[in-house]
Write a protein that holds these residues in place. Sequence first.
Motif, PDB file in Angstrom:
ATOM      1  N   SER A  57       2.470   2.913   4.759  1.00  0.00           N
ATOM      2  CA  SER A  57       2.812   2.082   3.604  1.00  0.00           C
ATOM      3  C   SER A  57       3.134   0.692   4.137  1.00  0.00           C
ATOM      4  CB  SER A  57       4.020   2.672   2.864  1.00  0.00           C
ATOM      5  OG  SER A  57       4.386   1.839   1.786  1.00  0.00           O
TER       6      SER A  57
ATOM      7  N   TYR B 189      -8.438   7.929  -3.218  1.00  0.00           N
ATOM      8  CA  TYR B 189      -8.611   6.628  -2.571  1.00  0.00           C
ATOM      9  C   TYR B 189      -9.853   6.654  -1.684  1.00  0.00           C
ATOM     10  CZ  TYR B 189      -3.946   4.885  -3.861  1.00  0.00           C
ATOM     11  OH  TYR B 189      -2.851   4.431  -4.553  1.00  0.00           O
TER      12      TYR B 189
ATOM     13  N   TYR C 125      -6.822  -2.842  -1.980  1.00  0.00           N
ATOM     14  CA  TYR C 125      -5.802  -3.269  -1.034  1.00  0.00           C
ATOM     15  C   TYR C 125      -6.455  -3.738   0.264  1.00  0.00           C
ATOM     16  CZ  TYR C 125      -2.553  -0.543  -3.978  1.00  0.00           C
ATOM     17  OH  TYR C 125      -1.822  -0.024  -5.028  1.00  0.00           O
TER      18      TYR C 125
ATOM     19  N   GLY D 249       1.558  12.793  -1.281  1.00  0.00           N
ATOM     20  CA  GLY D 249       2.982  12.612  -1.021  1.00  0.00           C
ATOM     21  C   GLY D 249       3.734  13.795  -1.595  1.00  0.00           C
TER      22      GLY D 249
ATOM     23  N   THR E 192      -8.601   2.388  -5.083  1.00  0.00           N
ATOM     24  CA  THR E 192      -8.407   3.498  -6.011  1.00  0.00           C
ATOM     25  C   THR E 192      -8.784   3.023  -7.400  1.00  0.00           C
ATOM     26  OG1 THR E 192      -6.834   5.127  -6.886  1.00  0.00           O
ATOM     27  CG2 THR E 192      -5.966   2.931  -6.406  1.00  0.00           C
TER      28      THR E 192
ATOM     29  N   ARG F  78       4.993  14.236  -4.401  1.00  0.00           N
ATOM     30  CA  ARG F  78       4.652  14.486  -5.802  1.00  0.00           C
ATOM     31  C   ARG F  78       3.438  15.400  -5.945  1.00  0.00           C
ATOM     32  NH1 ARG F  78       0.919  12.184  -8.831  1.00  0.00           N
ATOM     33  NH2 ARG F  78       0.521  10.614  -7.239  1.00  0.00           N
TER      34      ARG F  78
ATOM     35  N   GLY G 247       0.815   7.538   2.953  1.00  0.00           N
ATOM     36  CA  GLY G 247       1.036   8.972   2.819  1.00  0.00           C
ATOM     37  C   GLY G 247       0.014   9.772   3.608  1.00  0.00           C
TER      38      GLY G 247
ATOM     39  N   TYR H 221       0.857  -1.192   0.000  1.00  0.00           N
ATOM     40  CA  TYR H 221       0.000   0.000   0.000  1.00  0.00           C
ATOM     41  C   TYR H 221       0.887   1.234   0.000  1.00  0.00           C
ATOM     42  CZ  TYR H 221      -3.930   3.036   1.086  1.00  0.00           C
ATOM     43  OH  TYR H 221      -4.893   4.013   1.025  1.00  0.00           O
ATOM     44  N   PRO H 222       0.624   2.230  -0.848  1.00  0.00           N
ATOM     45  CA  PRO H 222       1.552   3.364  -0.995  1.00  0.00           C
ATOM     46  C   PRO H 222       1.711   4.209   0.258  1.00  0.00           C
ATOM     47  CG  PRO H 222      -0.474   3.727  -2.239  1.00  0.00           C
ATOM     48  CD  PRO H 222      -0.510   2.310  -1.794  1.00  0.00           C
TER      49      PRO H 222
ATOM     50  N   ASP I 182      -5.534   8.617 -10.005  1.00  0.00           N
ATOM     51  CA  ASP I 182      -4.602   7.765  -9.264  1.00  0.00           C
ATOM     52  C   ASP I 182      -4.275   8.304  -7.878  1.00  0.00           C
ATOM     53  OD1 ASP I 182      -4.426   5.912 -11.327  1.00  0.00           O
ATOM     54  OD2 ASP I 182      -2.731   6.924 -12.284  1.00  0.00           O
ATOM     55  N   ASP I 183      -4.708   9.530  -7.579  1.00  0.00           N
ATOM     56  CA  ASP I 183      -4.460  10.120  -6.266  1.00  0.00           C
ATOM     57  C   ASP I 183      -5.640   9.947  -5.315  1.00  0.00           C
ATOM     58  OD1 ASP I 183      -1.934  11.149  -7.080  1.00  0.00           O
ATOM     59  OD2 ASP I 183      -2.955  12.816  -8.085  1.00  0.00           O
TER      60      ASP I 183
END
Length: 275
Positions: free
Chosen positions: A166, A107, A228, A128, A217, A130, A65, A62-63, A104-105
Amino acid sequence: MVGVSYHELNAMSGNVQKTERHTAGERKQFLVVCVVGVAVLLNAFIGAGLMEPVMIRDDGIYPGGDFVYKMVEDKDYSSTGGLWRLVRGDLTTAQEPDDSKFDDDLYSVYIDKPEGCMGRFFVGLLSGPRNADLKQKLLQSNVDNKMKTNENEFIKMEYDLGDLPSVRSAVATFPFTDGFVSGLLHNYKVFPALAKYARANLNLGTENGGKLVISTTCNREKQMCTHYVPMIQGEKFLMGHSDTEEYLKNGGDFESISVDLQKTIKGLKKMVGMN
């Protein structure tokens, strides 16, 4: 004396009105409409993944953030797509109306038992380095949205800020068509499969067991959702809120909807002669 019935008397007097039957052409037209309707509906279900298996892998990460989110209570999980649209509305501008770049951002985190498809969940932006500017934009919208007279309660709600770790997760991808049918399939096919996997691998209900949480997502251009199930630190995904059992003990409540999708699939297959 010969008996004569009331209906015979009316028939002889010409007072009986004959019930007109539909013509062969009308019946054929009705049949065609029904067949076309069923075909369209079946095509929508197939396109949304009706026949696709739910393949779950245990090698996902899982990313994590900063999570800028709004909490939704007692609402059907299939409403997530519509709520994402409202979040994207807080991110777009008149100069840059294209909202697909945010997919994609965005969730969602479902914290109540997914089989009922109704409960509490979070909807928002996973941020994050980015996309840190997007986090600030959503938090700033708390001030702007207070001044709006829009009757939508979700828009009036304030964004909160949480932190999602994460962590190692089970992961599954599944088709997504950004519509009601797609939402139904995720509710009644994907989520139950993920919940079954979690119960077999997380030791739920034990002292050292994990928490059943699903985070999702979806990307409209790729027509795919990624789901996830955190295998560790599941309690951190509650972000300070109670789990389902504690929530219900404290007077919380939410409706539960039950649909046997396996029987539905078998029925649709039989309808089109696939059995």
